[in-house]
Motif scaffolding. Structure first.
Motif, PDB file in Angstrom:
ATOM      1  N   LEU A 229       3.121   5.033  -1.967  1.00  0.00           N
ATOM      2  CA  LEU A 229       2.998   5.586  -0.615  1.00  0.00           C
ATOM      3  C   LEU A 229       3.852   4.825   0.383  1.00  0.00           C
ATOM      4  O   LEU A 229       4.327   5.379   1.367  1.00  0.00           O
ATOM      5  CB  LEU A 229       1.531   5.569  -0.167  1.00  0.00           C
ATOM      6  CG  LEU A 229       0.667   6.674  -0.753  1.00  0.00           C
ATOM      7  CD1 LEU A 229      -0.776   6.480  -0.362  1.00  0.00           C
ATOM      8  CD2 LEU A 229       1.168   8.042  -0.288  1.00  0.00           C
ATOM      9  N   ARG A 230       4.048   3.529   0.135  1.00  0.00           N
ATOM     10  CA  ARG A 230       4.879   2.741   1.046  1.00  0.00           C
ATOM     11  C   ARG A 230       6.343   3.138   0.956  1.00  0.00           C
ATOM     12  O   ARG A 230       7.147   2.737   1.772  1.00  0.00           O
ATOM     13  CB  ARG A 230       4.738   1.240   0.718  1.00  0.00           C
ATOM     14  CG  ARG A 230       3.373   0.688   1.080  1.00  0.00           C
ATOM     15  CD  ARG A 230       3.176  -0.674   0.465  1.00  0.00           C
ATOM     16  NE  ARG A 230       3.951  -1.708   1.125  1.00  0.00           N
ATOM     17  CZ  ARG A 230       3.522  -2.397   2.172  1.00  0.00           C
ATOM     18  NH1 ARG A 230       2.347  -2.145   2.678  1.00  0.00           N
ATOM     19  NH2 ARG A 230       4.272  -3.328   2.709  1.00  0.00           N
ATOM     20  N   ARG A 231       6.680   3.928  -0.093  1.00  0.00           N
ATOM     21  CA  ARG A 231       8.073   4.335  -0.265  1.00  0.00           C
ATOM     22  C   ARG A 231       8.304   5.775   0.155  1.00  0.00           C
ATOM     23  O   ARG A 231       9.297   6.389  -0.198  1.00  0.00           O
ATOM     24  CB  ARG A 231       8.487   4.158  -1.727  1.00  0.00           C
ATOM     25  CG  ARG A 231       8.583   2.696  -2.102  1.00  0.00           C
ATOM     26  CD  ARG A 231       9.496   2.534  -3.269  1.00  0.00           C
ATOM     27  NE  ARG A 231       8.767   2.112  -4.438  1.00  0.00           N
ATOM     28  CZ  ARG A 231       9.258   2.164  -5.661  1.00  0.00           C
ATOM     29  NH1 ARG A 231      10.452   2.652  -5.867  1.00  0.00           N
ATOM     30  NH2 ARG A 231       8.560   1.744  -6.676  1.00  0.00           N
TER      31      ARG A 231
ATOM     32  N   GLY B 179      -5.085  -2.940  15.660  1.00  0.00           N
ATOM     33  CA  GLY B 179      -4.657  -4.287  15.325  1.00  0.00           C
ATOM     34  C   GLY B 179      -3.149  -4.354  15.276  1.00  0.00           C
ATOM     35  O   GLY B 179      -2.482  -3.332  15.151  1.00  0.00           O
ATOM     36  N   PRO B 180      -2.620  -5.573  15.361  1.00  0.00           N
ATOM     37  CA  PRO B 180      -1.163  -5.727  15.359  1.00  0.00           C
ATOM     38  C   PRO B 180      -0.552  -5.266  14.039  1.00  0.00           C
ATOM     39  O   PRO B 180      -1.237  -5.180  13.023  1.00  0.00           O
ATOM     40  CB  PRO B 180      -0.952  -7.230  15.541  1.00  0.00           C
ATOM     41  CG  PRO B 180      -2.281  -7.854  15.654  1.00  0.00           C
ATOM     42  CD  PRO B 180      -3.333  -6.834  15.441  1.00  0.00           C
ATOM     43  N   SER B 181       0.729  -4.997  14.083  1.00  0.00           N
ATOM     44  CA  SER B 181       1.440  -4.585  12.880  1.00  0.00           C
ATOM     45  C   SER B 181       1.368  -5.691  11.833  1.00  0.00           C
ATOM     46  O   SER B 181       1.499  -6.866  12.154  1.00  0.00           O
ATOM     47  CB  SER B 181       2.889  -4.287  13.241  1.00  0.00           C
ATOM     48  OG  SER B 181       3.552  -3.770  12.133  1.00  0.00           O
ATOM     49  N   GLY B 182       1.081  -5.322  10.620  1.00  0.00           N
ATOM     50  CA  GLY B 182       1.016  -6.296   9.538  1.00  0.00           C
ATOM     51  C   GLY B 182      -0.330  -6.972   9.416  1.00  0.00           C
ATOM     52  O   GLY B 182      -0.525  -7.847   8.581  1.00  0.00           O
ATOM     53  N   SER B 183      -1.316  -6.539  10.216  1.00  0.00           N
ATOM     54  CA  SER B 183      -2.612  -7.200  10.181  1.00  0.00           C
ATOM     55  C   SER B 183      -3.462  -6.724   9.003  1.00  0.00           C
ATOM     56  O   SER B 183      -4.493  -7.325   8.701  1.00  0.00           O
ATOM     57  CB  SER B 183      -3.357  -6.948  11.504  1.00  0.00           C
ATOM     58  OG  SER B 183      -3.502  -5.559  11.713  1.00  0.00           O
ATOM     59  N   GLY B 184      -3.042  -5.640   8.337  1.00  0.00           N
ATOM     60  CA  GLY B 184      -3.789  -5.210   7.149  1.00  0.00           C
ATOM     61  C   GLY B 184      -4.606  -3.952   7.354  1.00  0.00           C
ATOM     62  O   GLY B 184      -5.482  -3.639   6.541  1.00  0.00           O
ATOM     63  N   LYS B 185      -4.304  -3.182   8.392  1.00  0.00           N
ATOM     64  CA  LYS B 185      -5.072  -1.961   8.670  1.00  0.00           C
ATOM     65  C   LYS B 185      -4.916  -0.951   7.531  1.00  0.00           C
ATOM     66  O   LYS B 185      -5.902  -0.407   7.026  1.00  0.00           O
ATOM     67  CB  LYS B 185      -4.594  -1.320   9.993  1.00  0.00           C
ATOM     68  CG  LYS B 185      -4.700  -2.240  11.200  1.00  0.00           C
ATOM     69  CD  LYS B 185      -4.238  -1.553  12.477  1.00  0.00           C
ATOM     70  CE  LYS B 185      -2.780  -1.133  12.461  1.00  0.00           C
ATOM     71  NZ  LYS B 185      -1.825  -2.259  12.423  1.00  0.00           N
ATOM     72  N   SER B 186      -3.646  -0.722   7.130  1.00  0.00           N
ATOM     73  CA  SER B 186      -3.423   0.241   6.036  1.00  0.00           C
ATOM     74  C   SER B 186      -4.046  -0.272   4.746  1.00  0.00           C
ATOM     75  O   SER B 186      -4.600   0.505   3.955  1.00  0.00           O
ATOM     76  CB  SER B 186      -1.927   0.464   5.830  1.00  0.00           C
ATOM     77  OG  SER B 186      -1.362   1.033   6.984  1.00  0.00           O
ATOM     78  N   THR B 187      -3.949  -1.585   4.555  1.00  0.00           N
ATOM     79  CA  THR B 187      -4.537  -2.177   3.347  1.00  0.00           C
ATOM     80  C   THR B 187      -6.035  -1.892   3.282  1.00  0.00           C
ATOM     81  O   THR B 187      -6.564  -1.472   2.244  1.00  0.00           O
ATOM     82  CB  THR B 187      -4.283  -3.691   3.351  1.00  0.00           C
ATOM     83  OG1 THR B 187      -2.874  -3.911   3.414  1.00  0.00           O
ATOM     84  CG2 THR B 187      -4.849  -4.341   2.113  1.00  0.00           C
TER      85      THR B 187
HETATM   86  N1  LIG Z   1       1.793  -3.641  -2.032  1.00  0.00           N
HETATM   87  C1  LIG Z   1       2.067  -4.733  -1.278  1.00  0.00           C
HETATM   88  N2  LIG Z   1       2.724  -5.761  -1.825  1.00  0.00           N
HETATM   89  C2  LIG Z   1       2.978  -6.855  -1.098  1.00  0.00           C
HETATM   90  N3  LIG Z   1       2.646  -6.999   0.165  1.00  0.00           N
HETATM   91  C3  LIG Z   1       1.993  -5.988   0.776  1.00  0.00           C
HETATM   92  C4  LIG Z   1       1.674  -4.792   0.068  1.00  0.00           C
HETATM   93  N4  LIG Z   1       1.026  -3.977   0.905  1.00  0.00           N
HETATM   94  C5  LIG Z   1       0.952  -4.610   2.076  1.00  0.00           C
HETATM   95  N5  LIG Z   1       1.525  -5.816   2.005  1.00  0.00           N
HETATM   96  C6  LIG Z   1       1.599  -6.808   3.079  1.00  0.00           C
HETATM   97  O1  LIG Z   1       0.332  -6.928   3.624  1.00  0.00           O
HETATM   98  C7  LIG Z   1       0.390  -7.049   5.027  1.00  0.00           C
HETATM   99  C8  LIG Z   1      -0.456  -5.983   5.675  1.00  0.00           C
HETATM  100  O2  LIG Z   1       0.174  -4.739   5.456  1.00  0.00           O
HETATM  101  P1  LIG Z   1      -0.443  -3.399   6.039  1.00  0.00           P
HETATM  102  O3  LIG Z   1       0.476  -2.313   5.657  1.00  0.00           O
HETATM  103  O4  LIG Z   1      -1.851  -3.276   5.635  1.00  0.00           O
HETATM  104  O5  LIG Z   1      -0.380  -3.671   7.599  1.00  0.00           O
HETATM  105  P2  LIG Z   1      -0.695  -2.686   8.806  1.00  0.00           P
HETATM  106  O6  LIG Z   1      -1.719  -3.353   9.634  1.00  0.00           O
HETATM  107  O7  LIG Z   1      -1.001  -1.343   8.308  1.00  0.00           O
HETATM  108  O8  LIG Z   1       0.682  -2.687   9.571  1.00  0.00           O
HETATM  109  P3  LIG Z   1       1.399  -1.494  10.368  1.00  0.00           P
HETATM  110  O9  LIG Z   1       0.688  -1.415  11.679  1.00  0.00           O
HETATM  111  O10 LIG Z   1       2.784  -1.946  10.519  1.00  0.00           O
HETATM  112  O11 LIG Z   1       1.240  -0.292   9.555  1.00  0.00           O
HETATM  113  C9  LIG Z   1       1.847  -6.988   5.388  1.00  0.00           C
HETATM  114  O12 LIG Z   1       2.342  -8.300   5.546  1.00  0.00           O
HETATM  115  C10 LIG Z   1       2.492  -6.347   4.207  1.00  0.00           C
HETATM  116  O13 LIG Z   1       3.804  -6.803   4.056  1.00  0.00           O
END
Ligand SMILES: Nc1ncnc2c1ncn2[C@@H]1O[C@H](COP(=O)(O)OP(=O)(O)OP(=O)(O)O)[C@@H](O)[C@H]1O
Ligand SMILES: [Mg+2]
Lengths: 383, 235
Positions: A380-382, B48-56
C-alpha cells in the motif's frame, strides 16, 4: 467467473504490449502447427502402414524388378494370406512437376490387400469391365479436377516412351485422414500386354505386398519368403511395410529431432517474452495488489488472479495460432504432391493446447508468487 | 468466540501495543505500549505529526499488519491470533478501508470497483448489483456508475472509494487521510458523507487526518505523538 472483468481489464491495460505478446505467441503456435504437419507428412506413412503387411522387393534394389510368377510361389508359403504386386510406372501428366504415383495393379487383389482405399462398388465393377480403366485417389482427382469418364493421357518415359491413355472409372477415398489418396492405379493385364510392343519387361513387376495370417509371425514369414527365392536370379528382400516407409524417412534425416530442436528454441523465446510481460504487469501494479489484499483477497486468490491472466494470454495466443495453423494446413500438401499426408493431426492440436496452458503457468508462476508474497502494508505504501 | 464479550462496550481494543520496523540493521520504534479503546458507534479522529505512526496504528487495527507486542481486538476477535489466510477473510467481513489516494482499480468502472469486496462473498450476481446500487446511491454517484476512475474528479473518486468501503456493511470503517488530497469543497462533501454514515447508519469510523477542520466533524479526537496517545494536542 466473477473475476473475469478484473483479469480482462488488467490484460487490456497496455493494449500494445498485450497485442505484441499475443502476436508472438500466435506466431510460435502457427509454426508449431506447420511443423507438426510436416512431421506428419514425413513419418505418418510409417505409423499408418499395416502391421500385417510385408513388402517383398528385389534384394539388390527397389528399381530391379521381380518375376510376376513369384506371386503364386509366395501364396503357397505357410503364414501368407494373400499377395499383390505393383510396378512403378513413372509417368508424367502434362508437366513433370505434376507429380503423383501411378502403378499397374490387379484390381481385386490390390483392393483386397489395401482396405484403407474405399472405392464404391459400381466403380469397382466398371474397372473390372474396362481394360483401359483406371482409378485415382480423391486428392489427385481434386487437384486436376478430374471426373469419372475423363480420358487421362499419361506420358511414360520408361514404358513405350509414348502417351498412354486411360479411362477414369473410379475415384477412391481414404478410410482414415492420414491415408494417402494421391496415387493412380490401372490394370496390369492391359499394361503387360501393351508393353509387349517394346519387347522388354513382360512378366516383370516392381514389388509385392503380402498379407500375413498373424502379425506376430511376420518376421518368420519374411525369412521364409526370402529363403524361397534364395539362389535364384532375382533374390528378394522382405520387410514389414512400416520399415519400408521408415527407410524412406531415414534418408531425409531425423526429422522429428530437427523439428523438436526448432520448436524448443521458439518456445524458449516465447517463455522469455511472456515472462517479461507478466513480471512487468505485476511490478507496475504492486499498489493495486495491496488494495485487493486490504479488501480481503487472500494470498491464494491473488496468486490465482495473476496466473489466470498469464494463462488467458497464452491460451488466447496459442488458440488463435493453432486455429490459424489448422486453417493453413487444411488446404493440404503445399508442395503439390511430395507430401500427400500433410495435415495437422488432432492429437497434435491437443498437445499444442496443453502446451499453451503450460506456457501460461510457467510464465505466470514467478510473478504470481511475487504478488502472493507481497505484504499488504508494504504494498500500500507503493500505491 | 470464547473470549467474548471482550469489549465492555468497546468495539476496538488496542492493549499494550508496540510496533518496531526493521530497516536493514536499524530498528525503528514507532509505537510503544499504546492503548486505545473505541466504542461502537464512535467517529474517532486520529491526529499527529507526519511520521508519528498514525497509518501504522490504523493498519494494525485493520489487520493489515501485526503488532510486535501487545493485543488488538475488534468485535471480540483477537487479530494477532489469526493466520494470514484467516485474517484476509476477517478483513473482508469486518473492515472497510478508505485511502488518501482513493486507490481505485483504474481498469474497472466505478460500479465494478465498488463490487470488488462483494466478489469475496457468496452473494449472487443480482444481489451484488443491488448492494452496489445502494452504496453508489448513498454517496450520490448513481449517474457515474459506468465511468472509469480517470474520468472522475478527485472528490468523486473518493466517494467511489467510500462506496467500496461500505458496500459490505463492515463492522468498522478505517479512513487514512480521506480528504488529504482534496480541495476544501470536495473535502467537506466527503466529511458530510462520513458524518452521515456515522450518525444515520451508526457506522463506527476511525479517521486519520492532519486537518483540524476535518477532526472537528468527529465525535472524539486523539493525538499520537512520539509513540503515545493523548487527548490533547501537544503545544
Ligand atoms: N513497512 C515499513 N518499513 C519500515 N518503516 C516503516 C514502515 N511503515 C512505516 N514505517 C516508518 O514508521 C514511521 C511511521 O510511519 P506512518 O506511515 O505510520 O506515519 P504517519 O503518522 O502515517 O505519517 P504521515 O502523516 O506522513 O502519513 C515512519 O518513520 C515510517 O518511515
Ligand atoms: Mg500516514
Amino acid at each position: 467467473m466473477k473475476f473475469f472483468h478484473l483479469i480482462r481489464g488488467n490484460l487490456l491495460r497496455h493494449k500494445l504490449r498485450t497485442s505484441l505478446t499475443l502476436l508472438s505467441i500466435l506466431v510460435a503456435f502457427v509454426l508449431f502447427g506447420f511443423l507438426c504437419a510436416v512431421k506428419q507428412a514425413l513419418v505418418g506413412g510409417v505409423a499408418l502402414a499395416g502391421a500385417d503387411r510385408l513388402i517383398v522387393r528385389h534384394k539388390v534394389s527397389i528399381i530391379q524388378m521381380l518375376p510376376e510368377s513369384y506371386q503364386a510361389r509366395m501364396e503357397r508359403i505357410p503364414g501368407v494370406a494373400a499377395a499383390a504386386h505393383q510396378t512403378w510406372f513413372g509417368g508424367i501428366y502434362q508437366d513433370p512437376k505434376n507429380f503423383f504415383m501411378q502403378c499397374p495393379v490387379v484390381p481385386e487383389q490390390f483392393m483386397a490387400m489395401f482396405p484403407e482405399f474405399i472405392l464404391p462398388a459400381d466403380q469397382m465393377t466398371a474397372w473390372l469391365a474396362t481394360r483401359t480403366g483406371a482409378i485415382v485417389g480423391r486428392n489427385t482427382a481434386e487437384r486436376f479436377q478430374w471426373k469419372i469418364g475423363d480420358k487421362i493421357p499419361i506420358m511414360s518415359p520408361i514404358w513405350l516412351r509414348k502417351p498412354w491413355e486411360f479411362d477414369l472409372v473410379g475415384i477412391f477415398d481414404g478410410k482414415e485422414k492420414g491415408t494417402d489418396t494421391t496415387s493412380f492405379y490401372f490394370r496390369y493385364d492391359y499394361f503387360d500386354e501393351a508393353r509387349q510392343a517394346q519387347n522388354w519387361g513382360q512378366g516383370q513387376v516392381g514389388w509385392f505386398t503380402i498379407k500375413v495370417d498373424d502379425p506376430a509371425q511376420a518376421a518368420a514369414v519374411a525369412q521364409a519368403v526370402d529363403r524361397e527365392f534364395e539362389n535364384s536370379p532375382a533374390e528378394t528382400k522382405t520387410e514389414p511395410e512400416g520399415a519400408f516407409a521408415q527407410a524412406f524417412v531415414n534418408q531425409i534425416g531425423n526429422i522429428a529431432f530437427i523439428i523438436a530442436g526448432i520448436l524448443s528454441a521458439v518456445f524458449f523465446t516465447i517463455l522469455l517474452v511472456t515472462g517479461s510481460t507478466m513480471s512487468q504487469a505485476v511490478r507496475e501494479r504492486i499498489g493495486e495488489l495491496g488494495v485487493l489484499k486490504a479488501i480481503g483477497f487472500t494470498n491464494r486468490q491473488v496468486l490465482g488472479l495473476v496466473l489466470a491472466e498469464s494463462c488467458l494470454l497464452t491460451v488466447a495466443g496459442g488458440g488463435l495460432g493453432l486455429a490459424l495453423a489448422w486453417l493453413l494446413t487444411a488446404r493440404g500438401d503445399p508442395t503439390g504432391g511430395m507430401m500427400p499426408m500433410f495435415f495437422f493431426p488432432v492429437r497434435d492440436i491437443l498437445i499444442g493446447f496443453a502446451l499453451s496452458v503450460a506456457l501460461g503457468v510457467i510464465t505466470g508462476i514467478l510473478p504470481a508468487q511475487q504478488a502472493m508474497r507481497l505484504r499488504v502494508a508494504d504494498a500500500l505504501r507503493r500505491m | 468466540m470464547s473470549d467474548q464479550p471482550a469489549t465492555n462496550g468497546a468495539l476496538v481494543r488496542v492493549e499494550g501495543v508496540e510496533k518496531v520496523f526493521h530497516r536493514g540493521t536499524e530498528d525503528i520504534h514507532v509505537l510503544a505500549n499504546l492503548n486505545l479503546q473505541v466504542p461502537a458507534g464512535e467517529f474517532l479522529a486520529l491526529m499527529g505529526p507526519s511520521g508519528s505512526g498514525k497509518s501504522t496504528l490504523l493498519n494494525l487495527i485493520g489487520g493489515l499488519d501485526r503488532p510486535t507486542k501487545g493485543r488488538v481486538s475488534v468485535a471480540g476477535d483477537h487479530i494477532e491470533k489469526l493466520s494470514d489466510h484467516q485474517l484476509a477473510a476477517w478483513r473482508a467481513r469486518h473492515i472497510g478501508f478508505v485511502f488518501q489516494l482513493y486507490n481505485l482499480i483504474p481498469v474497472l468502472t466505478a460500479e465494478r470497483n465498488v463490487e470488488l469486496p462483494l466478489l469475496l462473498t457468496h452473494l449472487t450476481k443480482a444481489e451484488r448489483r443491488k448492494h452496489v446500487e445502494t452504496a453508489l446511491a448513498m454517496v450520490g454517484l448513481t449517474h457515474r456508475a459506468q465511468h472509469y476512475p480517470r474520468t472522475l474528479s478527485g472528490g468523486e473518486q473518493q466517494r467511489v472509494g467510500i462506496a467500496r468501503g461500505i458496500v459490505t456493511d463492515p463492522t468498522l470503517l478505517l479512513c487514512d487521510e480521506p480528504t488529504g488530497d482534496l480541495d476544501r469543497k470536495s473535502g467537506d462533501e466527503i466529511l458530510n458523507l462520513l458524518q452521515a454514515l456515522n450518525r444515520e447508519h451508526g457506522k463506527t469510523i476511525i479517521m486519520v487526518t492532519h486537518d483540524p477542520h476535518a477532526s472537528a466533524r468527529a465525535s472524539r479526537t486523539v493525538y499520537l505523538n512520539k509513540g503515545e496517545l493523548t487527548n490533547t494536542p501537544l503545544a
